[in-house]
Design a protein around this motif. Sequence first.
Motif, short mmCIF file in Angstrom:
data_model
loop_
_atom_site.label_atom_id
_atom_site.label_comp_id
_atom_site.label_asym_id
_atom_site.label_seq_id
_atom_site.Cartn_x
_atom_site.Cartn_y
_atom_site.Cartn_z
N PHE A 1 1.25 16.44 -10.50
CA PHE A 1 2.37 15.85 -9.79
C PHE A 1 1.90 15.25 -8.46
N VAL A 2 2.54 14.16 -8.05
CA VAL A 2 2.25 13.51 -6.78
C VAL A 2 3.56 13.05 -6.15
N MET A 3 3.50 12.72 -4.85
CA MET A 3 4.72 12.30 -4.15
C MET A 3 4.39 11.23 -3.10
N PRO A 4 4.11 10.02 -3.54
CA PRO A 4 3.79 8.94 -2.60
C PRO A 4 5.03 8.20 -2.11
N LEU A 5 4.84 7.41 -1.07
CA LEU A 5 5.85 6.46 -0.62
C LEU A 5 5.15 5.15 -0.28
N ALA A 6 5.85 4.05 -0.49
CA ALA A 6 5.28 2.74 -0.22
C ALA A 6 5.35 2.43 1.26
N LEU A 7 4.32 1.75 1.76
CA LEU A 7 4.27 1.31 3.15
C LEU A 7 4.89 -0.08 3.30
N PRO A 8 5.25 -0.46 4.52
CA PRO A 8 5.67 -1.85 4.74
C PRO A 8 4.50 -2.82 4.69
N HIS A 9 3.28 -2.34 4.72
CA HIS A 9 2.08 -3.18 4.65
C HIS A 9 1.85 -3.61 3.20
N THR A 10 1.60 -4.89 2.98
CA THR A 10 1.54 -5.42 1.62
C THR A 10 0.36 -6.36 1.41
N CYS B 1 7.77 2.33 -6.20
CA CYS B 1 8.48 2.98 -5.10
C CYS B 1 9.71 2.17 -4.69
N THR B 2 10.68 2.86 -4.10
CA THR B 2 11.87 2.19 -3.60
C THR B 2 12.05 2.51 -2.12
N GLU B 3 12.71 1.61 -1.44
CA GLU B 3 12.93 1.75 0.00
C GLU B 3 13.71 3.02 0.31
N GLY B 4 13.27 3.75 1.34
CA GLY B 4 13.99 4.94 1.78
C GLY B 4 13.76 6.18 0.95
N HIS B 5 12.78 6.15 0.06
CA HIS B 5 12.53 7.27 -0.85
C HIS B 5 11.04 7.59 -0.96
N VAL B 6 10.75 8.83 -1.35
CA VAL B 6 9.43 9.16 -1.87
C VAL B 6 9.56 9.22 -3.39
N LEU B 7 8.45 8.97 -4.05
CA LEU B 7 8.44 8.92 -5.51
C LEU B 7 7.83 10.21 -6.05
N GLY C 1 0.84 -1.18 0.00
CA GLY C 1 0.00 0.00 0.00
C GLY C 1 0.88 1.23 0.00
N ARG C 2 0.25 2.40 0.08
CA ARG C 2 1.04 3.62 0.04
C ARG C 2 0.39 4.71 0.88
N VAL C 3 1.18 5.68 1.29
CA VAL C 3 0.64 6.97 1.72
C VAL C 3 1.17 8.00 0.72
N ASN C 4 0.39 9.03 0.53
CA ASN C 4 0.82 10.11 -0.36
C ASN C 4 1.26 11.28 0.48
N LEU C 5 2.52 11.65 0.35
CA LEU C 5 3.05 12.75 1.16
C LEU C 5 2.39 14.07 0.78
N ILE C 6 2.25 14.33 -0.50
CA ILE C 6 1.64 15.58 -0.96
C ILE C 6 1.23 15.40 -2.43
N GLY C 7 0.19 16.11 -2.84
CA GLY C 7 -0.29 16.04 -4.22
C GLY C 7 -1.51 15.16 -4.33
N GLU C 8 -2.69 15.70 -3.96
CA GLU C 8 -3.91 14.88 -3.90
C GLU C 8 -4.90 15.35 -4.96
N ARG D 1 2.44 22.86 -4.35
CA ARG D 1 2.94 22.32 -3.08
C ARG D 1 3.87 21.13 -3.32
N VAL D 2 3.58 20.29 -4.30
CA VAL D 2 4.49 19.19 -4.62
C VAL D 2 5.85 19.74 -5.01
N ALA D 3 5.87 20.79 -5.82
CA ALA D 3 7.14 21.39 -6.24
C ALA D 3 7.90 21.95 -5.03
N ARG D 4 7.17 22.56 -4.11
CA ARG D 4 7.82 23.11 -2.91
C ARG D 4 8.40 22.00 -2.04
#
Length: 381
Positions: free
Chosen positions: A39-48, A177-183, A24-31, A274-277
Amino acid sequence: MSEVAAAFRALYGYEPEGVWAAPGRVNLIGEYTDFNDGFVMPLALPHTAVAAVARRADGVLRLHSADIAGPVVELRTEGLEPLSGAGWAAYPAGVVWALREAGHDVSGADIHLTSTVPTGAGLSSSAALEVVTALALRDLYELPLSMAELAGLSQRAENAFVGVPCGIMDQTASACCTEGHVLHLDARDLTRRQIPFDLPAHGLRLLVVDTGVQHALGDGAYAERRAGCERGARELGVRTLRELSYARLPDALRELSSPTVRGYVRHVVSDNERVARVAALLDSGDVWGVGPVLTEGHVSLRDDLRVSCAELDLAVEVAVASGALGARMTGGGFGGSAIVLVEEAAAGAVSKALVSAFEKAALARPRLFEATPSAGARRLA
């Protein structure tokens, strides 16, 4: 992993050919920006979502979930039709349909699924089911498809088969997504950039507050927002709201006759900004500076897009008031989850304040957990 394979064996009477996982994912910003080519900036969760899968050559598709009571769902690959009323099974079945519609010879499969991604929490549990199914079938049938292409086919499954007009973010986050990063994803041309997001190095944590309020994006509210954004683009003479610059926004808003559409347009264009910021802040190493941008984004989602709810607003207000750097709802809204950026030393106090506030409001206890940037879809065995 061994439990999923054992459950497959008990269900179907033979060993699976492999086991796969997609997060799954959470989206840091860009909804609500992705279906506007933004533009969007999600990251993957450890939940699968985890799937044990084997091929079939007889045109039969058998699906089973360890998380939902009920028997094995049996379908024919040749008889799959959009909106077939298969319930949860529509998500993996839709992927098979999308693969076959794209010309890939998927002749059937036995699939057993389980998931730790909370459902209805705005964390893309459906995308995880789609992507894990797509990846497993790609590997087993040796299909010449990239992870980005799997994301696109999974989105098509949700759009055309399940009937939810989502953008491309959720499936791309789960797949890429990759570990330790936002996309950082450009939804128009699908270019991707992995931005380091090492919160512990900065003494920070990102908490997820699952309010427990179930949302259902298929109920029409999401589609209404999308239609409103498309109407705004037409009235402004642009193909999508991506083409409207932030500098032009004040003048553009005066051209719109509907206050509702005006709010939708203001949210989308400002959230792209906001995504750009946030990208610039992360590139400069100023992770702390992200917090206020998150809160600003929540206000826009609450007031302009009107997709928040009382529980999400309470979570954001209490988190910020009790010391968090920033917070906002994440995902499609109308329930689901909020994210909270907080100093590590203050995480306990903020969490306690959140639980206490929900109790005082006579609301169900929220589920809190840390969002650790994790790996995208992969084969486990």
